[in-house]
Design an enzyme around this catalytic site. Structure first.
Site, PDB file in Angstrom:
ATOM      1  N   HIS A 140      -9.074  34.369 -37.216  1.00  0.00           N
ATOM      2  CA  HIS A 140      -8.864  34.864 -38.597  1.00  0.00           C
ATOM      3  C   HIS A 140      -7.298  35.662 -38.867  1.00  0.00           C
ATOM      4  O   HIS A 140      -6.993  35.079 -39.851  1.00  0.00           O
ATOM      5  CB  HIS A 140      -9.475  36.672 -37.943  1.00  0.00           C
ATOM      6  N   ASP A 176     -16.599  27.817 -41.801  1.00  0.00           N
ATOM      7  CA  ASP A 176     -16.561  29.095 -41.689  1.00  0.00           C
ATOM      8  C   ASP A 176     -15.552  29.580 -42.929  1.00  0.00           C
ATOM      9  O   ASP A 176     -15.212  29.447 -43.738  1.00  0.00           O
ATOM     10  CB  ASP A 176     -15.794  29.616 -40.190  1.00  0.00           C
TER      11      ASP A 176
END
Length: 357
Positions: A203, A273
């Protein structure tokens, strides 16, 4: 069905706006993903998922949620991090209409003591999760994680991993997948071809995994290879130097072709993702185009901003016949008529087994 475009999209709140309805009807996205910002209660989520199906005119479009247990269960947790993924208060159910489920690591710990009990408990828990999601009109859970945890795994992997031994991960994940299927839910394996060796959270930036091909085949790839018949998988935003040192898997044709489709043997629908994550760079449309061209069947967009989704949808081509065929097969993976077992009995047996830990 071939009118679909290859993003899986999200939206801002618990009810669709008129603009979101019009956009989804015209764009025909491959599917949707829900977050806790979209959930207020059981009846509300049933109405919402019914509306999504009606808008795209498909009986079983992929409607995804991240609901694997522990910190990661979108029906019952408040948003505290990126896309509301990082949940606050492990074990605390803040929405009494939904059950709080144990984390995957609890079943891994039980498996280490009693393999049969661990698999049985994981299977029962999966049936309970799947039954609850199916009741709400949700068709895909972005679980189980097949990442093999290690001493240097990034903190975010945490208790969503079953453990650090490939055989245990395979056995537990197989039990979960079977439980989902009996109750009409499709799994989405994560994070193919394996993110357990990542030392930092993708992230926050690019992740590089420099293990040899031999090491990857012996450990990280093994669960994905054994469960390659799964309908969906979520691709990792990580660069594997054994295949492509410069590009993360989601945008690397070599990694997708050689590692994911080749060594892992996965032939289902491959979803990236989240494209907003800092592991990717550039405008969102450019990211989505790059990963679809690299071999992902769909790009996952999670932030729910209409203007960003419009830009992505306008610039992406329609889904290829090959990708559409994989999505069509994946949509039919789960039982259309769930077994609808005795949830009270399942819960009691699961809890009795977990008490052995």
């Amino acid at each position: 069905r071939f009118r679909m475009i290859p993003p899986i999209l999200s939206f801002a709140g618990p009810e669709l706006t008129a603009q979101e309805r019009d956009f989804f009807r015209e764009a025909q996205p491959a599917g949707f993903i829900l977050f806790n910002r979209n959930v207020t209660g059981r009846q509300q989520i049933k109405r919402l998922t019914t509306e999504l199906r009606n808008i795209v005119g498909r009986d079983r479009p992929p409607i995804l949620i991240d609901h694997g247990g522990g910190r990661f269960q979108m029906l019952s947790r408040p948003p505290t991090g990126l896309h509301g993924r990082l949940m606050d208060g492990i074990g605390r159910n803040v929405n009494a209409e939904f059950e709080a489920f144990p984390p995957p690591s609890a079943f891994g710990a039980l498996f280490a003591r009693d393999a049969r009990a661990g698999v049985r408990a994981a299977h029962l828990n999966a049936r309970l999760i799947a039954a609850e999601l199916f009741d709400c009109g949700i068709t895909v859970n972005t679980a189980p994680s097949l990442d093999i945890a290690g001493p240097d795994s990034f903190a975010g992997l945490g208790d969503r991993a079953f453990g650090g031994e490939a055989g245990a991960v395979i056995a537990l994940a197989r039990g979960v997948m079977h439980g989902y299927r009996l109750e009409g839910l499709a799994p989405c394996l994560r994070h193919i071809p394996g993110l357990g060796r990542a030392r930092t959270d993708n992230h926050g930036g690019a992740v590089v995994i420099d293990a040899s091909l031999e090491a990857l085949r012996e450990t990280d790839f093994a669960p994905f290879k054994e469960l390659a018949d799964a309908p969906f998988a979520l691709a990792a935003h990580a660069a594997y130097t054994a295949f492509d040192a410069d590009r993360v898997a989601t945008v690397s044709p070599d990694t997708i072709r050689k590692a994911i489709r080749g060594h892992c043997g996965f032939q289902g629908a491959l979803i990236s993702d989240a494209i907003e994550m800092a592991a990717l760079t550039g405008p969102l449309l450019e990211r989505a185009l790059t990963l679809v061209k690299a071999g992902c069947d769909a790009a996952l967009y999670c932030s729910g901003q209409l203007a960003e989704m419009q830009a992505i949808a306008t610039g992406l081509p329609r889904m290829t016949p090959e990708s559409a065929a994989r999505f069509q097969a994946a949509e039919l993976w789960g039982a259309l008529t769930p077994m609808a077992g005795d949830r009270k009995a399942f819960r009691a047996e699961r809890d009795r087994l977990l008490a052995l830990n």
